[in-house]
Design a protein around this motif. Sequence first.
Motif, PDB file in Angstrom:
ATOM      1  N   ALA A 135       0.838  -1.205   0.000  1.00  0.00           N
ATOM      2  CA  ALA A 135       0.000   0.000   0.000  1.00  0.00           C
ATOM      3  C   ALA A 135       0.872   1.253   0.000  1.00  0.00           C
ATOM      4  N   ASP A 181       2.001   1.775  -3.485  1.00  0.00           N
ATOM      5  CA  ASP A 181       0.903   2.302  -4.311  1.00  0.00           C
ATOM      6  C   ASP A 181       0.697   3.791  -4.051  1.00  0.00           C
ATOM      7  N   LEU A 182       0.780   4.190  -2.790  1.00  0.00           N
ATOM      8  CA  LEU A 182       0.642   5.614  -2.468  1.00  0.00           C
ATOM      9  C   LEU A 182       1.801   6.412  -3.050  1.00  0.00           C
ATOM     10  N   VAL A 225       2.268  10.289  -2.879  1.00  0.00           N
ATOM     11  CA  VAL A 225       1.973  10.440  -1.452  1.00  0.00           C
ATOM     12  C   VAL A 225       3.077   9.770  -0.645  1.00  0.00           C
ATOM     13  N   SER A 230       4.464   7.964   2.279  1.00  0.00           N
ATOM     14  CA  SER A 230       3.925   7.157   3.361  1.00  0.00           C
ATOM     15  C   SER A 230       4.796   5.936   3.579  1.00  0.00           C
ATOM     16  N   ALA A 270       0.571   3.654   5.725  1.00  0.00           N
ATOM     17  CA  ALA A 270      -0.268   3.094   4.664  1.00  0.00           C
ATOM     18  C   ALA A 270      -1.144   1.953   5.156  1.00  0.00           C
ATOM     19  N   LEU A 306      -4.878   2.105   4.260  1.00  0.00           N
ATOM     20  CA  LEU A 306      -5.220   1.680   2.903  1.00  0.00           C
ATOM     21  C   LEU A 306      -5.191   0.153   2.808  1.00  0.00           C
ATOM     22  N   GLY A 366      -3.153   8.653   7.295  1.00  0.00           N
ATOM     23  CA  GLY A 366      -1.781   8.157   7.256  1.00  0.00           C
ATOM     24  C   GLY A 366      -0.941   9.035   8.162  1.00  0.00           C
TER      25      GLY A 366
END
Length: 88
Positions: A24, A27-28, A33, A35, A40, A43, A74
């Motif tokens: 996650a 992915d962020l 983003v 994180s 994360a 998420l 987050g």
Amino acid sequence: MSTSAMRDGLDTAIAVTDEDSSGAAGDLAALGVSSGPCGAASLAGIRAALTDDRADERRTTLGLGPASILVLLGTEGTAASPHSTTDH
């Protein structure tokens, strides 16, 4: 956080794996983003809760539908996580 505060103040809770949290975070990062895995986890948790074989039941219990908006918090960026594998 005390057990009673968790029991009385939450609709649901779910545990996630380190691998899911790291994924996650990646992915962020792809979305710009910053994180770390702990940041994360929200998420990763919502993905775990709403994509497994009990997802429909959980969506109904939580009153989630196509127009629902979820706010994920987050609380950690990559600077706080020296073992983060993301570049953001």
